[in-house]
Design an enzyme around this catalytic site. Sequence first.
Site, short mmCIF file in Angstrom:
data_model
loop_
_atom_site.label_atom_id
_atom_site.label_comp_id
_atom_site.label_asym_id
_atom_site.label_seq_id
_atom_site.Cartn_x
_atom_site.Cartn_y
_atom_site.Cartn_z
N GLY A 30 -9.05 5.55 1.61
CA GLY A 30 -9.73 6.24 2.71
C GLY A 30 -11.16 5.75 2.92
CG ASP A 75 -1.96 0.99 1.27
OD1 ASP A 75 -2.41 1.41 0.18
OD2 ASP A 75 -2.39 1.38 2.37
#
Length: 287
Positions: free
Chosen positions: A208, A84
């Site tokens: 998010g 990530d």
Amino acid sequence: MLVSAKEMLTKAKAGKYAVGQFNINNLEWTKSILLTAEELKSPVILGVSEGAGKYMCGYKTVVGMVNGMLDELGITVPVALHLDHGSYEGAKACIEAGFSSIMFDGSHYPIEENVAKTKELVAVCNEKGMSIEAEVGSIGGEEDGVVGAGECADPEECKMIADLGVTMLAAGIGNIHGKYPENWAGLSFETLDAVQQLTGDMPLVLHGGTGIPEDMIKKAISLGVSKINVNTECQLSFADATRKYIEAGKDLEGKGFDPRKLLAPGADAIKATVKEKMELFGSVGKA
Ligand code: 13P
């Protein structure tokens, strides 16, 4: 066996649902996410930030742990192990260590440099059958000490990066990592729509995922989002369940201090959060 995220995301885009990327921090996280994916017959992506990778003793340890679990827990659903927000060096290290997917976050480079580095990594990933995610427009909030402003990506830049042959593309659409502030303006569906128009079949990624209202998640999926990243929400549910256990004094009863007991409510809470997200994203039964 770990798989690239390409097939699961191509299917998700065509089927109008999204696959969750859940970030892992340790053994409990990984086990909870894998067991839930298996129970719900959902494909899943395990996300590892560079900070979490370091915390878990390095990428080789992560690869060893995840591969061991796939085998010993009898996991049959497709699982991708994904770096990530990788740096250029981090991406190379994960390719070497046996990850099946990487994100190269070149969003802080000038676009020309982002293009050059992405191109190089696309070639390596193609050769190894790995998937690669790129990012355009920085995603706001704080992650591993890096704070972005939550800007909206330029759709033309998205097309330029998509055309380099990446597997999936994260475009900033006003989303941020962590909790959303009270005065958050919401996702920019205008930007998302423009990006999807220009990038066609490219699976789009929404970072998010914590705290985005359900209707916005559904609308984002309808506009081409096929991968949604969730990290903070699992951390919050883990912390909340663990606090309740301690506050109820359960660690002081009998062998309640045994880590296998102490961490159990938190691990169950992660499972519940992952289940809720998989249901919302529509990936249940799609493995
Ligand atoms: P949240 O922590 O806000 O869920 O974001 C996760 C994420 O986007 C990881 O890349």
